[in-house]
Design an enzyme around this catalytic site. Structure first.
Site, PDB file in Angstrom:
ATOM      1  N   GLN A 103       0.879  -0.899  -0.038  1.00 21.70           N
ATOM      2  CA  GLN A 103      -0.087   0.023  -0.227  1.00 21.70           C
ATOM      3  C   GLN A 103       0.566   0.877  -0.134  1.00 21.70           C
ATOM      4  O   GLN A 103       0.397   2.503  -0.119  1.00 21.70           O
ATOM      5  CB  GLN A 103      -0.754   0.067   1.059  1.00 21.70           C
ATOM      6  CG  GLN A 103      -2.040  -1.174   1.324  1.00 21.70           C
ATOM      7  CD  GLN A 103      -1.960  -1.230   3.091  1.00 21.70           C
ATOM      8  OE1 GLN A 103      -3.089  -0.720   2.855  1.00 21.70           O
ATOM      9  NE2 GLN A 103      -1.682  -2.527   3.540  1.00 21.70           N
ATOM     10  N   ASN A 104       2.129   0.850   0.107  1.00 18.83           N
ATOM     11  CA  ASN A 104       3.270   2.161  -0.024  1.00 18.83           C
ATOM     12  C   ASN A 104       3.587   3.024  -1.562  1.00 18.83           C
ATOM     13  O   ASN A 104       3.078   1.450  -2.072  1.00 18.83           O
ATOM     14  CB  ASN A 104       4.164   1.378   1.098  1.00 18.83           C
ATOM     15  CG  ASN A 104       4.064   1.069   2.228  1.00 18.83           C
ATOM     16  OD1 ASN A 104       3.356   2.071   2.612  1.00 18.83           O
ATOM     17  ND2 ASN A 104       5.100   0.580   3.000  1.00 18.83           N
ATOM     18  N   ASP A 106       6.693   4.424  -1.506  1.00 16.64           N
ATOM     19  CA  ASP A 106       7.516   5.385  -0.925  1.00 16.64           C
ATOM     20  C   ASP A 106       9.006   4.532  -2.012  1.00 16.64           C
ATOM     21  O   ASP A 106      10.270   5.147  -1.760  1.00 16.64           O
ATOM     22  CB  ASP A 106       7.657   4.932   0.461  1.00 16.64           C
ATOM     23  CG  ASP A 106       7.379   3.004   0.751  1.00 16.64           C
ATOM     24  OD1 ASP A 106       8.252   2.397  -0.123  1.00 16.64           O
ATOM     25  OD2 ASP A 106       7.768   3.220   2.447  1.00 16.64           O
ATOM     26  N   HIS A 121      -2.018   1.392  -4.228  1.00 22.41           N
ATOM     27  CA  HIS A 121      -2.484   3.178  -4.154  1.00 22.41           C
ATOM     28  C   HIS A 121      -1.008   3.171  -4.373  1.00 22.41           C
ATOM     29  O   HIS A 121      -1.332   4.784  -4.204  1.00 22.41           O
ATOM     30  CB  HIS A 121      -2.397   3.244  -2.512  1.00 22.41           C
ATOM     31  CG  HIS A 121      -2.881   2.006  -1.857  1.00 22.41           C
ATOM     32  ND1 HIS A 121      -2.753   2.286   0.117  1.00 22.41           N
ATOM     33  CD2 HIS A 121      -4.085   1.793  -1.985  1.00 22.41           C
ATOM     34  CE1 HIS A 121      -3.637   1.065   0.226  1.00 22.41           C
ATOM     35  NE2 HIS A 121      -4.866   1.065  -1.003  1.00 22.41           N
ATOM     36  N   CYS A 129      -2.175  12.860 -15.680  1.00 23.43           N
ATOM     37  CA  CYS A 129      -3.493  14.192 -15.154  1.00 23.43           C
ATOM     38  C   CYS A 129      -4.684  13.872 -14.948  1.00 23.43           C
ATOM     39  O   CYS A 129      -4.862  12.165 -15.046  1.00 23.43           O
ATOM     40  CB  CYS A 129      -3.643  14.412 -16.633  1.00 23.43           C
ATOM     41  SG  CYS A 129      -4.772  15.355 -17.467  1.00 23.43           S
ATOM     42  N   CYS A 132      -7.546  14.613 -18.941  1.00 26.33           N
ATOM     43  CA  CYS A 132      -8.045  12.876 -19.649  1.00 26.33           C
ATOM     44  C   CYS A 132      -7.098  11.266 -19.550  1.00 26.33           C
ATOM     45  O   CYS A 132      -6.596  10.930 -20.705  1.00 26.33           O
ATOM     46  CB  CYS A 132      -7.685  13.702 -20.926  1.00 26.33           C
ATOM     47  SG  CYS A 132      -5.681  14.019 -20.488  1.00 26.33           S
ATOM     48  N   GLY A 188       2.990  -4.065   9.779  1.00 26.88           N
ATOM     49  CA  GLY A 188       2.699  -2.820   9.088  1.00 26.88           C
ATOM     50  C   GLY A 188       1.502  -2.295   8.578  1.00 26.88           C
ATOM     51  O   GLY A 188       1.837  -1.061   7.642  1.00 26.88           O
ATOM     52  N   ASN A 214       3.492  -6.557  12.975  1.00 30.42           N
ATOM     53  CA  ASN A 214       2.669  -5.143  13.523  1.00 30.42           C
ATOM     54  C   ASN A 214       3.177  -5.177  14.822  1.00 30.42           C
ATOM     55  O   ASN A 214       3.183  -5.670  15.915  1.00 30.42           O
ATOM     56  CB  ASN A 214       1.329  -5.368  13.838  1.00 30.42           C
ATOM     57  CG  ASN A 214       0.988  -3.798  13.396  1.00 30.42           C
ATOM     58  OD1 ASN A 214       0.828  -3.035  14.443  1.00 30.42           O
ATOM     59  ND2 ASN A 214      -0.051  -3.810  11.987  1.00 30.42           N
TER      60      ASN A 214
HETATM   61  P1  NAD Z   1      -1.456   3.107   9.015  1.00 32.26           P
HETATM   62  O1  NAD Z   1      -0.273   4.345   9.449  1.00 32.26           O
HETATM   63  O2  NAD Z   1      -2.949   3.171   8.909  1.00 32.26           O
HETATM   64  O3  NAD Z   1      -1.215   2.416   9.922  1.00 32.26           O
HETATM   65  C1  NAD Z   1       0.720   1.740  10.097  1.00 32.26           C
HETATM   66  C2  NAD Z   1       0.581   0.197  10.879  1.00 32.26           C
HETATM   67  O4  NAD Z   1       1.794  -0.092  11.475  1.00 32.26           O
HETATM   68  C3  NAD Z   1      -0.041   0.721  12.559  1.00 32.26           C
HETATM   69  O5  NAD Z   1      -1.441  -0.433  13.108  1.00 32.26           O
HETATM   70  C4  NAD Z   1       0.914   0.613  12.978  1.00 32.26           C
HETATM   71  O6  NAD Z   1       1.002  -0.387  14.317  1.00 32.26           O
HETATM   72  C5  NAD Z   1       1.858  -0.204  12.157  1.00 32.26           C
HETATM   73  N1  NAD Z   1       3.478   0.133  12.697  1.00 32.26           N
HETATM   74  C6  NAD Z   1       3.635   0.937  13.264  1.00 32.26           C
HETATM   75  N2  NAD Z   1       5.788   0.963  12.815  1.00 32.26           N
HETATM   76  C7  NAD Z   1       5.377   0.163  12.818  1.00 32.26           C
HETATM   77  C8  NAD Z   1       6.855  -0.703  12.657  1.00 32.26           C
HETATM   78  N3  NAD Z   1       7.919  -0.046  12.920  1.00 32.26           N
HETATM   79  N4  NAD Z   1       6.567  -2.121  12.432  1.00 32.26           N
HETATM   80  C9  NAD Z   1       5.964  -3.003  12.341  1.00 32.26           C
HETATM   81  N5  NAD Z   1       3.842  -2.303  12.797  1.00 32.26           N
HETATM   82  C10 NAD Z   1       4.032  -0.751  12.636  1.00 32.26           C
HETATM   83  O7  NAD Z   1      -0.865   2.383   7.333  1.00 32.26           O
HETATM   84  P2  NAD Z   1      -1.195   1.968   6.267  1.00 32.26           P
HETATM   85  O8  NAD Z   1      -2.001   0.990   6.968  1.00 32.26           O
HETATM   86  O9  NAD Z   1      -0.352   1.266   5.244  1.00 32.26           O
HETATM   87  O10 NAD Z   1      -2.690   2.767   5.379  1.00 32.26           O
HETATM   88  C11 NAD Z   1      -2.509   4.368   5.566  1.00 32.26           C
HETATM   89  C12 NAD Z   1      -2.312   4.498   3.484  1.00 32.26           C
HETATM   90  O11 NAD Z   1      -1.330   5.213   4.474  1.00 32.26           O
HETATM   91  C13 NAD Z   1      -1.792   3.404   3.329  1.00 32.26           C
HETATM   92  O12 NAD Z   1      -2.333   3.599   1.679  1.00 32.26           O
HETATM   93  C14 NAD Z   1      -0.704   3.728   3.209  1.00 32.26           C
HETATM   94  O13 NAD Z   1       0.144   3.512   2.346  1.00 32.26           O
HETATM   95  C15 NAD Z   1      -0.630   5.340   2.918  1.00 32.26           C
HETATM   96  N6  NAD Z   1       1.341   5.655   3.638  1.00 32.26           N
HETATM   97  C16 NAD Z   1       1.893   5.445   3.216  1.00 32.26           C
HETATM   98  C17 NAD Z   1       2.782   5.347   3.773  1.00 32.26           C
HETATM   99  C18 NAD Z   1       4.163   5.044   2.411  1.00 32.26           C
HETATM  100  O14 NAD Z   1       4.213   5.255   1.689  1.00 32.26           O
HETATM  101  N7  NAD Z   1       5.348   5.176   3.665  1.00 32.26           N
HETATM  102  C19 NAD Z   1       4.021   6.281   4.709  1.00 32.26           C
HETATM  103  C20 NAD Z   1       1.949   6.889   5.281  1.00 32.26           C
HETATM  104  C21 NAD Z   1       0.863   6.582   4.389  1.00 32.26           C
HETATM  105 ZN    ZN Z   2      -5.190  15.995 -19.868  1.00 41.61          ZN
END
Ligand code: NAD
Ligand code: ZN
Length: 245
Positions: A103-104, A106, A121, A129, A132, A188, A214
């Protein structure tokens, strides 16, 4: 605290599995210095995601949301993959892991060397864009807001915002992996963003063993998940070590 017998059980099911996938969320990148959404921290205090990370906000005020992307990209630029990302990459190299759904946005899994990555995501490479759907693979957010050469609308990084369509192909791939998994390692993620939050449930119903890593692994009890409590950057390398020694 990390339960040693749970860690041993997880190591065993992974070593016996022929199809193991991982689902990762923001928590795996926290130890790289990238704040997740649901812990208190600077970036998301300044830009509450519900307010700024939405398609409506972008359309109403692209300059402001662009500023958020610029700050976000600056954080990403100074972040490196941590031992959690590296352990998953090594597992793939050893034939123990067959793909990651993340879902990241990064790109730390790519930088850690993982090969099979499904970004449900979106991602932080190029611009697109929202009107379009023109794609600029080389666009960046370093300068002022970029405008679409075709329709002149403001462009944005291909990061999926709230109330924006998710990449359909990536979701199809992710749910396909859920249905085929023998083991799914969930790392995570708070499992609050749908539809991907359904992936563990779907995998469990299709017969997969779930392993949740987690700081507080408590979301998947009813599916009998093996719960590994701790930091991803600590638990994943220990798991890998147990499997390979
Ligand atoms: P979230 O912020 O909702 O949840 C993070 C989860 O990770 C929590 O359950 C927490 O307990 C756990 N956590 C925190 N630190 C940890 C560690 N060191 N080791 C293990 N677990 C740990 O994140 P989500 O569920 O991914 O949902 C948020 C949305 O926003 C998603 O689409 C996400 O990818 C995006 N987002 C992405 C980034 C990124 O790309 N790094 C950063 C922030 C949000
Ligand atoms: Zn366009």
């Amino acid at each position: 605290m990390l339960d040693k017998s749970a860690l041993e059980k997880a190591a065993k099911v992974i070593s016996l599995s022929k199809r193991t996938f991982a689902l990762t969320g923001a928590g795996i990148s926290v130890e790289s210095g990238i704040p997740d959404f649901r812990s208190p921290n600077g970036l998301w205090n300044k830009y509450p995601p519900e307010e700024y990370a939405t398609l409506d906000a972008f359309k109403a005020n692209p300059d402001k949301v662009w500023e958020m992307f610029q700050e976000m990209y600056a954080i990403l630029k100074s972040a490196d993959p941590n031992p959690g990302h590296l352990a998953l990459s090594k597992m793939e190299e050893l034939g123990l892991l067959h793909g990651i759904v993340t879902q990241n946005i990064d790109r730390l899994h790519q930088r850690a060397g993982s090969g099979f990555i499904v970004e449900v995501h979106g991602t932080t490479k190029g611009l697109h864009c929202t009107e379009c759907f023109h794609v600029d693979d080389y666009g960046d957010v370093e300068e002022d807001v970029a405008y679409c050469p075709r329709c002149l609308s403001p462009m944005k990084p291909p990061v999926v915002l709230f109330n924006e369509q998710m990449p359909r192909e990536a979701l199809t791939q992710a749910f396909g992996m859920a249905s085929k998994a023998e083991v799914l390692i969930i790392v995570g993620t708070s499992l609050e963003v749908y539809p991907i939050a359904e992936m563990p449930k779907m995998a469990a119903r299709a017969g997969a063993t779930l392993i949740e890593i987690n700081l507080s692994p408590n979301k998947l009890k009813k599916y009998g998940a093996i719960e590994l409590e701790g930091k991803a950057g600590d638990v994943l390398p220990r798991l890998l070590e147990l499997i390979t020694t």
